[in-house]
Design a protein around this motif. Structure first.
Motif, PDB file in Angstrom:
ATOM      1  N   SER D 295       6.196 -30.598  32.498  1.00 39.47           N
ATOM      2  CA  SER D 295       6.501 -29.262  31.976  1.00 39.47           C
ATOM      3  C   SER D 295       5.583 -28.935  30.827  1.00 39.47           C
ATOM      4  O   SER D 295       5.035 -27.834  30.733  1.00 39.47           O
ATOM      5  CB  SER D 295       7.943 -29.217  31.480  1.00 39.47           C
ATOM      6  N   GLU D 337      10.558 -24.166  33.849  1.00 41.65           N
ATOM      7  CA  GLU D 337      11.533 -25.045  34.473  1.00 41.65           C
ATOM      8  C   GLU D 337      12.958 -24.525  34.301  1.00 41.65           C
ATOM      9  O   GLU D 337      13.749 -24.549  35.226  1.00 41.65           O
ATOM     10  CB  GLU D 337      11.385 -26.398  33.790  1.00 41.65           C
ATOM     11  N   ASP D 422       7.134 -24.837  37.894  1.00 45.48           N
ATOM     12  CA  ASP D 422       7.865 -26.003  37.413  1.00 45.48           C
ATOM     13  C   ASP D 422       9.245 -26.016  38.062  1.00 45.48           C
ATOM     14  O   ASP D 422      10.082 -25.174  37.754  1.00 45.48           O
ATOM     15  CB  ASP D 422       7.979 -25.939  35.882  1.00 45.48           C
TER      16      ASP D 422
END
Ligand code: ATP
Ligand code: ATP
Ligand code: MG
Ligand code: MG
Lengths: 334, 317, 333, 499
Positions: D295, D337, D422
């Motif tokens: 990430s 993410e 992500d």
């Protein structure tokens, strides 16, 4: 805000003009000597003096008051003068004063923000036998014990005189509105009661139809008056408990298309702006409340430390402005 | 008045929360029509509009700031600064004076904005600093003296009429339109709301978050300084220690009562105007019926609670 | 602060673990550090500041604000805010002075009851109606002030303290330090224990950290919220009471802006307004810092009152900026 | 032992649960599956007292039950791990573990020492070795999830509910989890297991209940129901064989000049000298365990994570010291993410969300043109098959999969050259997952460069043409062509630096 908010101020006005005069009435009243009060004689010049101002020097009255104390101290060659300002926060004034006592001042001149709540200060002061002179507002306590003496105007008397002027200009009848000062302020209380009692006495035909606070501020005075003129279009007189609110009221009157003199305006303070308003015909009368406390305070202190008796209540005689003298005395207004 | 076409049902509830303020105003007006003498006159309406104008102008800016999940306590001090500068520059003419006070607004706004957007201070604290210091500075500038303003042009702004309607009201109305337009139609407005909705997301999406935030605080301060100079024009005197005292609370109240949530992401411009009007009417009613401050304050408290309760966010999320 | 993305600055990139730890410690007690520095400097510069009396005066003056800030700390830790404390402080004082005619106990009981009740109202409204604390307590601010004016005939009537015992509490002292300072010190210690060592304290942090998570973890979010506002109300009322005892009367003209001072103190103490992080120790430092600054401005003497405000405003900004900056360094590491 | 009868739950606009009946036997591992928005989480929240059912009743251990709050449910012995990690990031690991039931000494004060000690012991059993005094937020999501799990099992629960527990776990952690589940199973504890990862279900679940649009469409033994059937029941339509919609990628892209070049990315303690290239039409996977810094790498390229050194080039043009603004301008689009916290703006409409990043292009003199916005929103809503009541619906009210699509739509609207994704399919159902995956292929085919982070090894292998493997912020290997297999991936991760 202060009850003595004024317009374009002149702290520099010659002390000679409009200097404070002790009202003859109060002489011969109870006095106080250094033996009664306790403490030791000393020379004011070398003494450590503290002055506690209650509100920001943000208006003519406070500016003039602080200035006059400083000027007089300088004049007498008092080098060791500390001044504090409570910014209208009562607790701050208390700790300001206590702090000055801690730092060993030998004379306290206090312009109290409030008339009650001075117990802790008195406790500290009397322990160190520091004489306290309160100016412009009185403290509810025993003179010559808790504090030395009070120098200032009689606010109820001011209200009374305002009432007389109002009655005179209205021919003893009509509807009157009061622009009250800041709520919870004893100046407000006294100037209101003094006015009402006198009206009831001398002119029962004058009805007080409207009382709203203008917080001693010009804008509020204007706003309230604007509302007033809507709900009571037939109002005859407006009593402003300080000049600021009265001036605001006058702006409102102009805005509502009234002519000078349609509504009689009487107020208290004696600032230039208000006196000017008399000259212009908008205001009928202004009762003065004199801020120049320096000379009288230090004179009293000198007498006291010199062992002479001083009055427990030094009431100053306030001048007043009307059609007759406004022009002439404009210069000496602050 | 949000930019979102919130297509969510339970319309009646939502409708109520949308229009609660207007309902309250209606009720209050009805009450006055029946129980307050001389209420239904043009001159009275006019006074109410004039008196509410400055609060509306400040509240507009406040609404923008609140839309970004912020708050600005310094507006009152900005008004004071603006007021203090007017007499100093009036010598060079009205325009100069007005410019000076606007510049003051820009500067304060920049400071607030930078403290919030770049330094990352929490808005309430960042603006608290200027709330405290700003007024002090204003009084210092004006040497603590209240100065009368005699300039006719300036006074015209404060008490003049245009087509029978006070100039003050025209200006306020114009600003309302501008801000409403800004929020609804411009890129800036959309970004503002998005930032209020989820700042990290807007940062990742590549929006100029800091720039937008700073602009918002500048706008708010400039609007406040406009309000400041207008009230000088109205009172026909400049009193730095008095002008705009406690207005931040009135403005926030107006915004929130108008249905803009303090949690950001949403701005109701008309609601804000209505909120200001409502509080103005409450005070006016109290004064006209010659009630004591104590009563006025308690009634205000109740009305704020009811209005906000009705307008509150019902979302469970 | 919301989870803003960390911003790297040239110097913190070259920082080692050790300095990180130091930074962290300073950050944790940043206000305390500043306080110590300020006090040391003033000791060196102002002879009068050094005197024991002066210290005692500072402490006594700081007592009521300390109580208010203590309550405010709990409220802010839950992510809320309480604007009503200023009004409750005045109301409490007036009620205490009025009730003192019925004796020492009532002088405390009445203000605590009334202010506590208003705290309950705040808590209930905030916990159950999802109205913003800011606005609920703003209404309470108005309401309480109105109430105060109503019972003091628009603030013109000042009740004098009747009970000598009560007055003595205000002005008497033990080891030359006012009783109220001891009282406040005791309560502060209680507060610290409550926050750090009890389930309630941790619930407070949890609610401020993430309300939803706390709820799902079985924390009684509403009860926690209600309690902090009750505490805040009670402490404000108590502060008013002991102040009335000191002044010997229920003064009606104080308390404006008190709430903002308290908030400032708490934030200077390093507590985040977003809740979930902060300490009472920090708050203590924050309150004393403001008190000391005030005292210093007087020590300098003859500072124009308007400049005083400019100074304190600037100082506030500086301290908070420093705080936030240190927090940021911590975020990045 | 836990049973719901004809339960309905209505949200403004949605009937999230429609007369759902469901029973969990003691010692049973019961799978609860369904599309995004099928009502799984809602059902769970009803079971645990977060929501009150609008109709129907709960039965617990025979008698009628009524849980007013999550606390009631917990006291009754029903404990839950919710979909999004629901702990307090600012508080320490130990405090999170014990919050609400901290051990107390005889004065009623918390016994920190004991708490830390016990916490250490308990977490060890879950493979979490981190210092229990650390702020929970500083742990990797996986570790956080494990803490949540430990917390749930700690109280002597009779029923444990897990809503997508593995969505942020790495393979090893998943194994630990399954170990624990089997143990609970042995101890006769009932488990409700929600997941979109079918292979997991078949590994550990006995029974299954399938929800669609808030209704139960099937319930019974899992073994008797083969995958393909299960999926079609979930989706309400037939589904073709492969579950990963990735087509075998075409290798001839690889001689084109790189569209993205990252060189020597270094950021204090998280990233160390990371370099890789992405060619047009290429999908580069970032492999590695949770906490490997994937990430961060992605955010760093997107200008959202501070870099100490290293540079990023798009089409050979160097964006010096990337900021999010510059990165987007240069054609880099980042899909973060954490969808909820950093992606969507829940309070705004689908429309606003999609248009957000491109407003300047959709406006004249700073005035937005609704016509243009509608056009682009329309375009992407159809292309990505976004299911919403209309462009005006609040994104917060959409189901996970559709929220993800809205997010992708926003990225695509910026006309990017490179997509950094992500965990693009975390927590979205097989149907939506397949759509997203095929979308990724399409985009690559159109010549976009794609960087794909996924903790789902299968997805990574299927989807990526090359896999760059990270470990502790260092590139420990690159798999190309034939090497791109689960085995090689695991090997490389395990092998670590030594190669
Ligand atoms: N608080 C809420 N308010 C309004 N609608 C909601 C709310 N929570 C859920 N919904 C709606 O209820 C339906 C079911 O949502 P739920 O979260 O249970 O789906 P799910 O099966 O858990 O999906 P996923 O697999 O993405 O977690 C969805 O349409 C969702 O939009
Ligand atoms: N210091 C931190 N504070 C908050 N969250 C963190 C921190 N460090 C890591 N995380 C979160 O933990 C998760 C795993 O850490 P990290 O992102 O470094 O590994 P990763 O390779 O990106 O794992 P993945 O991308 O599979 O989540 C990420 O979601 C990250 O946001
Ligand atoms: Mg779910
Ligand atoms: Mg990650």
């Amino acid at each position: 805000k202060s009850e003595d908010d004024g317009s374009s101020a002149g702290s520099g006005t010659p002390a000679s003009a409009g200097a404070q005069v002790v009202a003859s009435a109060s002489s011969g009243a109870a006095t106080c000597t250094i033996d009664q009060y306790g403490g030791t004689k000393l020379d004011l010049k070398t003494a450590k003096v503290g002055f506690s101002q209650s509100e920001k020097e943000a208006n003519p009255f406070r500016i003039a008051e602080t200035q006059s104390i400083k000027d007089e101290a300088a004049k007498l060659g008092i080098t060791n003068l500390t001044t504090t300002n409570a910014n209208s926060q009562f607790n701050k004034q208390i700790s300001d004063v206590e702090q000055m006592i801690d730092s060993g001042v030998q004379l306290l001149v206090i312009a109290p923000l409030n008339s009650d709540g001075w117990d802790s200060v008195f406790a500290k002061a009397s322990a160190k036998k520091v004489p306290i002179i309160t100016i412009d507002r009185k403290i509810n306590a025993t003179p010559c014990k808790d504090y030395l003496t009070f120098i200032g105007s009689d606010f109820a008397e001011q209200g009374k005189r305002a009432a007389d002027e109002m009655a005179k200009s209205l021919g003893n009848k009509g509807k009157v509105a009061i622009l009250l000062g800041a709520p919870g302020n004893n100046v407000t209380t006294l100037r209101t009661s003094g006015f009402k009692d006198e009206i009831a006495k001398v002119a029962p035909d004058i009805k007080i139809v409207f009382e709203q606070t203008g917080n001693f501020a010009r804008e509020d005075g204007q706003k309230v008056t604007e509302q007033l003129l809507q709900s009571n279009p037939d109002i005859n007189g407006i009593y402003g408990e300080n000049d600021e609110m009265a001036l605001g009221a006058i702006t409102a009157l102009k805005g509502a298309g009234k002519k000078a003199g349609d509504v009689k305006v009487v107020s208290i303070d004696g600032t230039k702006g208000a006196v000017q308003a008399i000259v212009d015909g908008w205001a009928s009368a202004v009762i003065e409340s004199n801020p120049r406390f320096g000379p009288l305070s230090f004179a009293t202190a000198q007498k006291f430390f010199g062992g002479e008796p001083v009055d427990q209540d030094v009431i100053i005689s306030d001048r007043q402005y009307g059609q007759d003298n406004a022009k002439a005395d404009l210069a000496s207004a602050y | 008045m949000t930019t979102q076409v919130a297509a969510r049902p339970a319309v009646n509830l939502k409708g109520l929360s949308q229009y609660g303020v207007y309902l309250a105003i209606l009720l209050l007006v009805l009450y006055n029509i029946f129980f307050t003498p001389y209420f239904l006159t043009w001159s009275n309406l006019r006074i109410q509009l004039i008196q509410v104008a400055p609060i509306v102008i400040v509240a507009l800016g406040m609404a923008l700031v609140i839309g970004t999940e912020g708050i600005d306590l310094s507006v009152g001090s900005v008004m004071a600064l603006a007021a203090a500068l007017i007499p100093l520059y009036l010598g060079y003419g009205v325009v100069a004076a007005i410019l000076a006070s606007l510049v003051a607004g820009v500067v304060v706004g920049l400071i607030n904005g930078v403290l919030v957007a770049r330094v990352g201070l929490q808005p309430i604290v960042a603006t608290l600093a200027l709330f405290v210091g700003g007024r002090g500075l204003a009084v210092v500038i004006s040497e603590g003296k209240l100065k009368d303003v005699r300039n006719p042009d300036l006074i015209y702004l404060g008490s003049g009429d245009l087509l029978g309607i006070p100039v003050l009201v025209w200006i306020a109305a114009a600003l309302v339109v501008v801000v409403a337009f800004l929020v609804r139609r411009t890129v800036f407005g959309r970004r503002l709301l998005a930032i209020g909705g989820n700042r990290p997301a807007t940062e990742l999406a590549g929006l100029p978050v800091k720039r937008v935030l700073i602009t918002v605080y500048v706008l708010c301060a400039v609007l406040a300084s406009i309000a400041g100079l207008l009230s000088v024009a109205r009172i026909q005197s400049s009193d730095a220690s008095a002008v705009g005292l406690l207005i931040e609370l009135s403005a926030i109240t107006a915004v929130v009562v108008g249905g803009t949530p303090l949690t950001g992401g949403k701005v109701r411009v008309l609601g804000t105007v209505a909120g200001a009007l409502l509080m103005q009417l409450v005070i006016a009613t109290m004064i006209k019926h010659n009630l004591q401050p104590s009563t006025t304050e308690m009634v205000q408290a109740v009305i704020i609670l009811i209005a906000v309760y009705v307008a509150r966010e019902r979302k469970t999320r | 602060m919301t989870m803003t993305l960390p911003v790297a600055t040239p110097e913190d990139t070259r920082r080692t673990d050790r300095t990180d730890r130091i930074v962290e410690i300073v950050q944790r007690q940043g206000a305390l550090a500043v306080l110590v520095v300020v006090v040391l400097i003033s000791f060196a510069t102002f002879p009068n500041f050094r005197s024991f009396d002066n210290t005692a005066t500072i402490l006594v003056a700081a007592a009521p604000p300390m109580l208010i800030a203590l309550g405010m700390t709990f409220v802010i830790l839950t992510g809320g805010i309480d604007l009503s404390v200023g009004s409750l402080y005045v109301l409490g004082g007036v009620l205490a002075a009025w009730a003192s005619q019925f004796g020492f106990v009532t002088a405390f009981a009445v203000p605590l009851l009334v202010c506590g009740a208003i705290g309950v109202a705040n808590g209930l409204l905030i916990a159950y109606t999802r109205m913003a604390p800011f606005i609920v307590t703003l209404a309470a601010l108005l309401g309480a002030r109105g109430l105060m004016r109503a019972i003091s005939s628009e603030g013109s009537a000042t009740f004098l303290v009747q009970s000598d015992a009560f007055r003595r509490l205000g002005n008497g002292s033990f080891l030359d330090i006012g009783y109220q300072v001891w009282l406040v010190a005791g309560l502060v210690v209680l507060g610290i224990v409550l926050l750090a060592r009890t389930r309630f304290g941790h619930a407070v942090y949890a609610v401020g950290g993430s309300e939803d998570a706390a709820a799902l973890m079985g924390i009684a979010v509403r009860r926690t919220k209600i309690w902090v506002y009750v505490m805040s109300g009670l402490l404000a009322g108590l502060a008013g009471a002991i102040n009335a005892a000191k002044l010997g009367s229920g003064v009606t003209v104080l308390g404006t802006g008190m709430e903002l001072d308290a908030i400032a103190a708490v934030v200077i103490g390093g507590t985040l307004l977003t809740g979930g992080a902060g300490t009472i120790a920090g708050t203590i430092a924050g309150v004393l810092l403001l008190g000391v600054i005030q005292n210093l401005i007087n020590q300098v003497g003859n500072v124009n009152s308007n400049w005083q405000q400019v100074i304190s405003g600037t100082f506030l900004a500086l301290v908070v900026v420093a705080q936030t900056y240190l927090v940021k360094l911590r975020r990045v590491s | 032992m836990l049973e719901v009868l004809d339960v309905s739950k209505i949200f403004p606009g949605v009937r999230a649960l429609d007369r759902v009946s469901f029973r969990l036997a003691a010692g049973e591992v019961h799978a609860l599956v369904g599309e995004n928005g099928a009502g799984k989480s809602t059902l769970i929240k009803v079971l645990t007292g977060v929501y009150q059912p609008d109709e129907g009743e709960l039965r617990y251990q025979g008698e009628k039950a009524q849980f007013g709050t999550p606390m009631d449910a917990q006291h009754a012995g029903i404990s839950t791990i919710y979909q999004e990690v629901n702990l307090i990031p600012q508080m320490s690991v130990a405090h999170n573990l014990f919050l609400g039931r901290e051990p107390r000494n005889r004065f009623g004060l918390l016994d920190e020492k004991r708490m830390h000690h016990e916490a250490r012991e308990i977490l060890a059993g879950y493979g979490v070795t981190a210092d229990v005094k650390r702020q929970l937020g500083t742990l990797a999501l996986g570790a956080q999830q494990m803490v949540a799990l430990a917390r749930a099992v700690m109280i002597d629960a009779k029923v444990v509910i897990m809503d997508e527990p593995t969505s942020s776990l790495e393979p090893r952690e998943v194994e630990t989890l399954f170990g624990i589940i089997r143990d609970l199973h042995r101890r006769g504890i009932g488990i409700i297991y929600v997941s979109h990862r079918l292979d997991e279900l078949y590994q550990i679940c006995d029974a299954v209940t399938i929800l669609r649009d808030g209704r139960v469409v099937h319930t019974g033994k899992l073994a008797e129901l083969e995958r393909i059937k299960l999926v079609s029941l979930m989706l309400g339509r037939e589904m073709s064989g492969s579950f990963s919609a990735f087509k075998e990628s075409d290798p001839e892209v690889s001689d084109a000049p790189p569209v993205l070049r990252a060189r020597g990315l270094t950021s204090r303690r998280k990233l160390h000298d990371i370099s890789f290239e992405v060619r047009p039409g290429e999908v580069v996977g970032l492999g590695g365990l949770l906490g490997a810094g994937r990430s961060e790498t992605i955010k760093a390229i997107g200008g959202a994570y501070p870099l100490d050194s290293g540079d990023v080039q798009v089409d050979g043009v160097d964006l010096k010291k990337p900021t999010t603004v510059r990165a987007v301008k240069a054609g880099i689009a980042v899909q973060p993410e954490d969808r909820k916290a950093e992606g969507i703006i829940a309070g705004l409409s689908v429309r606003e969300n999609i248009a957000l990043a491109v407003l300047p292009q959709l406006s004249r003199f700073g005035l937005v043109s609704d016509a243009k916005i509608d056009a682009i929103v329309e375009k992407y809503m159809t292309r990505l098959r976004i299911k919403a009541s209309g462009p005006g619906q609040l994104v917060g009210d959409l189901s996970g999969g559709n929220q993800q699509k809205v997010l992708l739509a926003r990225l695509l609207a910026t006309g990017p050259r490179v997509l950094l994704l992500d965990e693009p399919t975390r927590g979205i159902d097989v149907g939506a997952k397949a759509e997203v995956q095929s979308l990724i292929d399409e985009l690559a085919a159109e010549g976009l460069g794609v960087v794909l982070v996924s903790s789902d090894a299968e997805e990574l292998i299927e989807g990526a043409d090359r896999v760059v493997v990270l470990r502790d912020g260092v590139v420990v290997g690159t798999l190309t062509g034939a090497e791109v297999t689960t085995e090689d991936l695991m090997a490389t991760i395990a092998a670590g630096g030594n190669q």
